[in-house]
Write an enzyme that holds these catalytic residues in place. Structure first.
Site, mmCIF file in Angstrom:
data_model
loop_
_atom_site.group_PDB
_atom_site.id
_atom_site.type_symbol
_atom_site.label_atom_id
_atom_site.label_comp_id
_atom_site.label_asym_id
_atom_site.label_seq_id
_atom_site.Cartn_x
_atom_site.Cartn_y
_atom_site.Cartn_z
ATOM 1 N N HIS A 29 -6.449 -6.128 -1.457
ATOM 2 C CA HIS A 29 -5.326 -5.279 -1.049
ATOM 3 C C HIS A 29 -4.288 -6.039 -0.216
ATOM 4 C CE1 HIS A 29 -3.849 -1.169 -0.539
ATOM 5 N NE2 HIS A 29 -3.716 -1.361 0.752
ATOM 6 N N ASP A 81 -8.500 -5.225 -5.725
ATOM 7 C CA ASP A 81 -8.322 -4.059 -4.850
ATOM 8 C C ASP A 81 -8.607 -2.770 -5.615
ATOM 9 O OD1 ASP A 81 -7.475 -2.312 -2.816
ATOM 10 O OD2 ASP A 81 -5.383 -2.405 -3.476
ATOM 11 N N SER A 99 0.820 -1.209 0.000
ATOM 12 C CA SER A 99 0.000 0.000 0.000
ATOM 13 C C SER A 99 0.866 1.277 0.000
ATOM 14 C CB SER A 99 -0.936 -0.061 1.212
ATOM 15 O OG SER A 99 -1.956 0.870 1.118
#
Ligand SMILES: *[C@@H]1O[C@H](CO)[C@@H](O)[C@H](O)[C@H]1NC(C)=O
Ligand SMILES: *[C@@H]1O[C@H](CO)[C@@H](O)[C@H](O)[C@H]1NC(C)=O
Ligand SMILES: *[C@@H]1O[C@H](CO)[C@@H](O)[C@H](O)[C@H]1NC(C)=O
Ligand SMILES: *[C@@H]1O[C@H](CO)[C@@H](O)[C@H](O)[C@H]1NC(C)=O
Ligand SMILES: *[C@@H]1O[C@H](CO)[C@@H](O)[C@H](O)[C@H]1NC(C)=O
Length: 452
Positions: A429, A377, A165
């Site tokens: 994610h 995601d 991320s």
């Protein structure tokens, strides 16, 4: 004599910091075949970053050391440990730890770092938690040097960084510090999972992702094409056309504020649809940032520190137990552990919009780079990262093709010399959490430099 031995142990002359060693953990009833330490690494003066280091279950001496970084900014890598790729995960009420058979410490010595200060158990003496991309890279680098000082045994191992991320910013910027620095670290490469690599590509691709995954319908799509595009060229990232901006806001509402799980399109939103809350999480503020859409509407939402649609209760329950904190050597004065720190997120200054120059320089230094994405995601979508990788204009050496795990297609990949782009089919994610077996296979293939 006794004081002498004690001194030796504490100062790390024996090779590892004995005061940080973790001998038992509340809730862990199984015997484990690796060693672990938890304590603090010193970064800039007054900045103390909490780490948890677990040795490899295979061969700690020859297996690499891998640093794992979660993102946010402001989210804790212990969430990665306890729900993604750590050796044990935690049950619902925080009473029991159970073994994760797909733990990444099956093949690597895993170092989890809570960064920056203010995240999780990490803290600063001043209590000032405003920071930025450059300071984070510097402090992560200093903490890493302190790690190798504390664990001289591991200085000869190959070293890698994996970031998720916002780790898409932390990882290449730290990598650059290492290659630029004088320390003797056998740094071989880095990987970024569902990372923020370029705001432009991430925003731009998200609108296409939304349309082609059936989220926005034809009316909105044709208006977007009419007002945000000139001929074939569309700009969804920083368009200044007033109508286009309104349309983008509409897209953002659907993706983040209609009740979808932004981290995993085909998974339910934990706790049911959460309207008017999704916007406030930092991961989401990373999207369409140019338009400054984020507005806080409710107090409750403003204080929400867990990413929307994600349930972090189990980790919270376990890490905030007094006996667990003692076992992990966390001083009493450190406040409760949260998955993500609102203070850090709010005080954070974003410096970089793209990691392009970092990647180009790091590739030119012979590092191996893996960019991987769970393909459901929407916080950091696969298409944006694919376009980012392509924009680096490296020579393609392996054509886009499937990779296989358990006699099933696990995703797709392509290679450009030392640079690989890879998807994990159907994962969101947090790839190691939602596709643990595929993630471990990918991790092993990357480390051993073998085909995916
Ligand atoms: C680290 O070095 C010390 C001293 O040489 C040794 O006793 C210990 O087993 C080593 N640990 C590892 C994990 O290699
Ligand atoms: C916590 O969950 C475990 C099973 O996962 C159960 O055995 C135990 O009784 C629960 N403890 C509390 C305090 O609810
Ligand atoms: C829009 O983004 C592009 C790509 O990042 C950048 O080159 C351009 O300067 C930006 N324009 C505005 C108005 O911010
Ligand atoms: C989150 O998890 C906890 C413990 O696992 C559970 O008690 C709670 O109901 C869950 N919350 C939601 C909103 O699903
Ligand atoms: C790839 O990395 C290796 C070292 O890992 C290096 O020797 C080689 O030159 C790199 N290849 C390219 C095309 O940069």
């Amino acid at each position: 004599m006794l004081w002498f031995l004690l001194l030796l142990g504490v100062s790390g002359v024996l090779g590892e910091p004995s005061q940080d060693e973790v001998f038992s953990l509340p809730g862990l009833n199984t015997k484990i075949n690796f060693k672990q330490w938890s304590g603090y690494l010193e970064a800039s003066p007054g900045i103390h970053l909490h780490y948890w280091f677990v040795t490899s279950q295979q061969d700690p001496t020859s297996d690499p050391v891998v640093l794992w970084l979660n993102g946010g900014p402001g989210c804790s890598s212990l969430d990665g440990f306890l729900s993604e790729n750590g050796p044990f995960h935690v049950n619902d009420n925080g009473s029991t730890l159970y073994i994760n058979e797909y733990s990444w410490n099956k093949v690597a010595n895993m170092l989890y770092l809570e960064s920056p200060a203010g995240v999780g158990f990490s803290y600063s003496d001043s209590g000032d938690y405003a920071t930025n991309d450059k300071q984070v890279a510097e402090n992560n680098y200093l903490a890493l040097l302190d790690f190798f000082r504390k664990f001289p045994n591991f200085t000869k191992n190959a070293f890698y960084i994996f970031g998720e991320s916002y780790g898409g910013i932390y990882t290449p910027t730290l990598a650059f510090k290492i290659t630029d620095g004088a320390a003797e670290i056998h740094f071989k490469g880095f990987a970024v999972g569902n990372g923020l690599s370029s705001r432009y590509y991430n925003d731009q691709a998200l609108v296409y992702f939304a349309y082609y995954h059936g989220l926005i319908g034809d009316t909105l799509w044709s208006k977007l094409n009419q007002f945000c595009c000139t001929g074939e060229r569309c700009n969804f990232h920083n368009n200044t056309d007033r109508v286009c901006v309104e349309l983008i806001r509409h897209v953002q509402d659907i993706i983040f504020d209609s009740g979808l799980n932004v981290y995993s399109l085909y998974m339910d939103c934990s706790g049911g649809m959460q309207r008017n809350s999704a916007r406030f999480h930092r991961d989401i503020e990373n999207l369409f940032r140019f338009y400054q859409f984020h507005t806080v509407t409710t107090r409750e939402a403003a204080h929400k520190m867990t990413p929307p649609c994600i349930n972090g209760t189990a980790q919270w329950n376990w890490l905030n137990r007094a006996d667990v904190r003692t076992a992990l050597h966390i001083p009493q004065r450190i406040p409760v552990w949260e998955v993500c720190s609102q203070v850090v997120g709010e005080g954070y200054e974003h410096i970089y919009d793209t990691m392009q120059d970092f990647y180009l320089q790091l590739l030119s230094k012979g590092l191996r780079v893996l960019v991987y994405n769970g393909d459901t995601d929407m916080a950091c979508n696969f298409l944006g990262d694919h376009w980012f990788v392509r924009s680096l204009k490296q020579k393609k050496t392996v054509e886009y093709q499937p990779w296989v795990c358990d006699h099933q297609i696990a995703g797709f990949y392509e290679q450009y010399g030392n640079l690989t782009f890879l998807t994990i089919k159907g994962a969101g994610h947090m790839v190691p959490q939602w596709a643990p077996k595929q993630a471990l296979q990918m991790f092993k293939s990357y480390l051993s430099h073998s085909p995916y």
